[in-house]
Design an enzyme around this catalytic site. Structure first.
Site, PDB file in Angstrom:
ATOM      1  N   LYS A 114       4.346   5.109   9.231  1.00 14.99           N
ATOM      2  CA  LYS A 114       4.759   3.740   9.588  1.00 14.99           C
ATOM      3  C   LYS A 114       4.126   2.728   8.632  1.00 14.99           C
ATOM      4  O   LYS A 114       4.802   1.850   8.098  1.00 14.99           O
ATOM      5  CB  LYS A 114       4.347   3.406  11.041  1.00 14.99           C
ATOM      6  CG  LYS A 114       4.928   4.363  12.069  1.00 14.99           C
ATOM      7  CD  LYS A 114       4.510   3.987  13.479  1.00 14.99           C
ATOM      8  CE  LYS A 114       3.028   4.073  13.764  1.00 14.99           C
ATOM      9  NZ  LYS A 114       2.479   5.443  13.740  1.00 14.99           N
ATOM     10  N   ARG A 125       4.198   0.281  21.764  1.00 16.48           N
ATOM     11  CA  ARG A 125       3.917   1.704  21.938  1.00 16.48           C
ATOM     12  C   ARG A 125       3.693   2.093  23.400  1.00 16.48           C
ATOM     13  O   ARG A 125       3.193   3.177  23.675  1.00 16.48           O
ATOM     14  CB  ARG A 125       2.826   2.216  21.009  1.00 16.48           C
ATOM     15  CG  ARG A 125       1.446   1.792  21.243  1.00 16.48           C
ATOM     16  CD  ARG A 125       0.516   2.553  20.289  1.00 16.48           C
ATOM     17  NE  ARG A 125       0.376   1.884  19.016  1.00 16.48           N
ATOM     18  CZ  ARG A 125      -0.144   2.450  17.937  1.00 16.48           C
ATOM     19  NH1 ARG A 125      -0.573   3.683  17.964  1.00 16.48           N
ATOM     20  NH2 ARG A 125      -0.244   1.767  16.833  1.00 16.48           N
ATOM     21  N   ARG A 137      -5.701  11.592   4.826  1.00 13.92           N
ATOM     22  CA  ARG A 137      -5.494  10.157   4.583  1.00 13.92           C
ATOM     23  C   ARG A 137      -6.780   9.507   4.074  1.00 13.92           C
ATOM     24  O   ARG A 137      -7.872   9.794   4.527  1.00 13.92           O
ATOM     25  CB  ARG A 137      -5.058   9.455   5.859  1.00 13.92           C
ATOM     26  CG  ARG A 137      -5.028   7.939   5.696  1.00 13.92           C
ATOM     27  CD  ARG A 137      -4.259   7.238   6.742  1.00 13.92           C
ATOM     28  NE  ARG A 137      -4.724   7.447   8.098  1.00 13.92           N
ATOM     29  CZ  ARG A 137      -4.075   7.005   9.172  1.00 13.92           C
ATOM     30  NH1 ARG A 137      -2.944   6.356   9.035  1.00 13.92           N
ATOM     31  NH2 ARG A 137      -4.551   7.225  10.367  1.00 13.92           N
ATOM     32  N   ARG A 197     -10.795   7.145   8.177  1.00 12.28           N
ATOM     33  CA  ARG A 197     -10.870   6.479   9.481  1.00 12.28           C
ATOM     34  C   ARG A 197     -11.547   7.402  10.486  1.00 12.28           C
ATOM     35  O   ARG A 197     -11.267   8.601  10.506  1.00 12.28           O
ATOM     36  CB  ARG A 197      -9.445   6.121   9.960  1.00 12.28           C
ATOM     37  CG  ARG A 197      -8.979   4.793   9.409  1.00 12.28           C
ATOM     38  CD  ARG A 197      -7.521   4.493   9.638  1.00 12.28           C
ATOM     39  NE  ARG A 197      -6.995   4.759  10.967  1.00 12.28           N
ATOM     40  CZ  ARG A 197      -5.741   4.462  11.332  1.00 12.28           C
ATOM     41  NH1 ARG A 197      -4.923   3.872  10.475  1.00 12.28           N
ATOM     42  NH2 ARG A 197      -5.310   4.742  12.539  1.00 12.28           N
ATOM     43  N   ARG A 199      -4.962  11.449  20.143  1.00 13.58           N
ATOM     44  CA  ARG A 199      -3.929  10.455  19.789  1.00 13.58           C
ATOM     45  C   ARG A 199      -2.524  11.051  19.916  1.00 13.58           C
ATOM     46  O   ARG A 199      -1.608  10.393  20.397  1.00 13.58           O
ATOM     47  CB  ARG A 199      -4.155   9.939  18.357  1.00 13.58           C
ATOM     48  CG  ARG A 199      -5.380   9.038  18.255  1.00 13.58           C
ATOM     49  CD  ARG A 199      -5.816   8.852  16.816  1.00 13.58           C
ATOM     50  NE  ARG A 199      -4.851   8.146  16.008  1.00 13.58           N
ATOM     51  CZ  ARG A 199      -4.808   8.203  14.674  1.00 13.58           C
ATOM     52  NH1 ARG A 199      -5.683   8.967  14.009  1.00 13.58           N
ATOM     53  NH2 ARG A 199      -3.920   7.518  14.011  1.00 13.58           N
TER      54      ARG A 199
HETATM   55  P1  AP5 Z   1       0.476   6.275   7.434  1.00 12.44           P
HETATM   56  O1  AP5 Z   1       1.516   5.462   6.734  1.00 12.44           O
HETATM   57  O2  AP5 Z   1      -0.923   5.778   7.443  1.00 12.44           O
HETATM   58  O3  AP5 Z   1       0.986   6.647   8.913  1.00 12.44           O
HETATM   59  P2  AP5 Z   1       1.030   5.762  10.231  1.00 12.44           P
HETATM   60  O4  AP5 Z   1       2.244   6.183  10.977  1.00 12.44           O
HETATM   61  O5  AP5 Z   1       0.885   4.315   9.897  1.00 12.44           O
HETATM   62  O6  AP5 Z   1      -0.269   6.343  10.939  1.00 12.44           O
HETATM   63  P3  AP5 Z   1      -1.412   5.623  11.789  1.00 12.44           P
HETATM   64  O7  AP5 Z   1      -2.437   6.692  12.051  1.00 12.44           O
HETATM   65  O8  AP5 Z   1      -1.916   4.379  11.125  1.00 12.44           O
HETATM   66  O9  AP5 Z   1      -0.642   5.293  13.069  1.00 12.44           O
HETATM   67  P4  AP5 Z   1      -1.250   5.021  14.427  1.00 12.44           P
HETATM   68  O10 AP5 Z   1      -0.061   4.454  15.129  1.00 12.44           O
HETATM   69  O11 AP5 Z   1      -1.894   6.170  15.096  1.00 12.44           O
HETATM   70  O12 AP5 Z   1      -2.482   4.057  14.119  1.00 12.44           O
HETATM   71  P5  AP5 Z   1      -2.616   2.473  14.096  1.00 12.44           P
HETATM   72  O13 AP5 Z   1      -3.460   2.109  12.952  1.00 12.44           O
HETATM   73  O14 AP5 Z   1      -1.303   1.816  14.289  1.00 12.44           O
HETATM   74  O15 AP5 Z   1       0.535   7.749   6.794  1.00 12.44           O
HETATM   75  C1  AP5 Z   1      -0.400   8.740   7.196  1.00 12.44           C
HETATM   76  C2  AP5 Z   1      -0.782   9.595   5.986  1.00 12.44           C
HETATM   77  O16 AP5 Z   1       0.358  10.352   5.562  1.00 12.44           O
HETATM   78  C3  AP5 Z   1      -1.232   8.768   4.768  1.00 12.44           C
HETATM   79  O17 AP5 Z   1      -2.229   9.477   4.106  1.00 12.44           O
HETATM   80  C4  AP5 Z   1       0.059   8.691   3.894  1.00 12.44           C
HETATM   81  O18 AP5 Z   1      -0.248   8.562   2.519  1.00 12.44           O
HETATM   82  C5  AP5 Z   1       0.727  10.013   4.219  1.00 12.44           C
HETATM   83  N1  AP5 Z   1       2.180   9.948   4.205  1.00 12.44           N
HETATM   84  C6  AP5 Z   1       2.965   8.916   4.649  1.00 12.44           C
HETATM   85  N2  AP5 Z   1       4.268   9.223   4.525  1.00 12.44           N
HETATM   86  C7  AP5 Z   1       4.311  10.489   4.011  1.00 12.44           C
HETATM   87  C8  AP5 Z   1       5.392  11.370   3.637  1.00 12.44           C
HETATM   88  N3  AP5 Z   1       6.670  11.007   3.801  1.00 12.44           N
HETATM   89  N4  AP5 Z   1       5.064  12.596   3.158  1.00 12.44           N
HETATM   90  C9  AP5 Z   1       3.765  12.967   2.997  1.00 12.44           C
HETATM   91  N5  AP5 Z   1       2.711  12.176   3.301  1.00 12.44           N
HETATM   92  C10 AP5 Z   1       2.973  10.947   3.809  1.00 12.44           C
HETATM   93  O19 AP5 Z   1      -3.419   2.226  15.481  1.00 12.44           O
HETATM   94  C11 AP5 Z   1      -4.781   2.653  15.578  1.00 12.44           C
HETATM   95  C12 AP5 Z   1      -5.238   2.484  17.014  1.00 12.44           C
HETATM   96  O20 AP5 Z   1      -5.135   1.098  17.415  1.00 12.44           O
HETATM   97  C13 AP5 Z   1      -4.436   3.237  18.079  1.00 12.44           C
HETATM   98  O21 AP5 Z   1      -4.838   4.582  18.192  1.00 12.44           O
HETATM   99  C14 AP5 Z   1      -4.788   2.421  19.333  1.00 12.44           C
HETATM  100  O22 AP5 Z   1      -6.102   2.736  19.759  1.00 12.44           O
HETATM  101  C15 AP5 Z   1      -4.782   0.991  18.806  1.00 12.44           C
HETATM  102  N6  AP5 Z   1      -3.458   0.361  18.907  1.00 12.44           N
HETATM  103  C16 AP5 Z   1      -2.652   0.023  17.857  1.00 12.44           C
HETATM  104  N7  AP5 Z   1      -1.501  -0.509  18.298  1.00 12.44           N
HETATM  105  C17 AP5 Z   1      -1.571  -0.506  19.658  1.00 12.44           C
HETATM  106  C18 AP5 Z   1      -0.670  -0.896  20.670  1.00 12.44           C
HETATM  107  N8  AP5 Z   1       0.556  -1.393  20.372  1.00 12.44           N
HETATM  108  N9  AP5 Z   1      -1.046  -0.728  21.964  1.00 12.44           N
HETATM  109  C19 AP5 Z   1      -2.265  -0.236  22.271  1.00 12.44           C
HETATM  110  N10 AP5 Z   1      -3.180   0.161  21.352  1.00 12.44           N
HETATM  111  C20 AP5 Z   1      -2.828   0.033  20.051  1.00 12.44           C
END
Ligand code: AP5
Length: 218
Positions: free
Chosen positions: A17, A92, A129, A162, A173
């Protein structure tokens, strides 16, 4: 929230994402509202609120809907979001999705893109990552490496891992995703556009542009 070109990037942790949000933002000239990055910025402040948020994120647990909704809509009302936003990590929960629907002007339908990726691939992606704390650029040691190992191409800062990318937290997660976040897809139903998130990064990007009716040769 305005009646602009709003895009929801949906998918499990590690689906890509953040990676795709950055590319879409550069291509379309609209900002990313990434709830994970917003929460990490508050966590860094070290206030009682920030400490509570950090503890939740590091354990892989969600932050309360009320705080998340407030944070997203406060940001979405700013002038730079007038032409639309890319939502990364929101909504989410089904409750967040309902709140978003109520907040959007009548007749405004966001584009909803679901990046589908297998659990095994997600674990491998999150384990490899690396991210740049200041520029917020995201890399992968194999799939998207920086030009110089361990250094951000944009800011020159050292890359970090992270805390919520540790194996035990990744499992938590993913479990929360399947239990609490995947039902949001059922809530949106046929409005969801499915994209194969297992493909290489640029192919996923082109598939998203195609879904949006904006395909261009990469
Ligand atoms: P990346 O692009 O970083 O993936 P992502 O989907 O953004 O993963 P996140 O771990 O950031 O998502 P998340 O939703 O768990 O965490 P967030 O920070 O939003 O890609 C991942 C890796 O794969 C990278 O190394 C990239 O280079 C690689 N990659 C990408 N595309 C690829 C491809 N096509 N092929 C190969 N490799 C690839 O949230 C963190 C925390 O915040 C949550 O756990 C929660 O505690 C809190 N939080 C956030 N939003 C909310 C909400 N709405 N409600 C409640 N709590 C929330």
């Amino acid at each position: 929230m305005r009646n602009g070109n709003n895009i929801i990037l949906f998918g499990p942790p590690g689906a890509g994402k953040g990676t795709q949000a950055e590319k879409l933002s550069a291509a379309l000239g609209i900002p990313v509202l990434g709830t994970g990055n917003m929460l990490r910025a508050v966590a860094q402040q070290g206030t009682p609120l920030g400490i509570g948020i950090r503890e939740r994120i590091e354990a892989g647990r969600f932050v309360e809907d009320e705080l998340i909704n407030q944070m997203v809509f406060e940001r979405a009302r700013r002038p730079e979001c007038a032409r639309g936003v890319i939502l990364d990590g929101y909504p989410r929960t089904v409750a967040q999705a309902r709140t978003l629907d109520n907040e959007l002007p009548m007749g405004s339908y966001p584009h909803i893109i679901n990046l589908a990726v297998d659990d095994d691939a997600l674990v491998q992606r999150l384990a490899g990552r690396r991210y740049a704390p200041t520029s917020k650029r995201v890399y992968h040691i194999h799939h998207n490496p920086p030009r110089i190992a361990g250094i951000c191409d944009v800011s020159g800062e050292a890359l970090s891992t992270r805390k919520d990318d540790e194996p035990g937290v990744i499992r938590e997660r993913l479990a929360i995703y399947h239990r609490t976040t995947a039902p949001v897809l059922g809530y949106y139903g046929i409005r969801v556009m499915e994209v194969d998130g297992m493909a290489p990064i640029n192919d996923v990007f082109n598939a998203i542009l195609t879904s949006l009716g904006l395909w261009r040769a990469a």
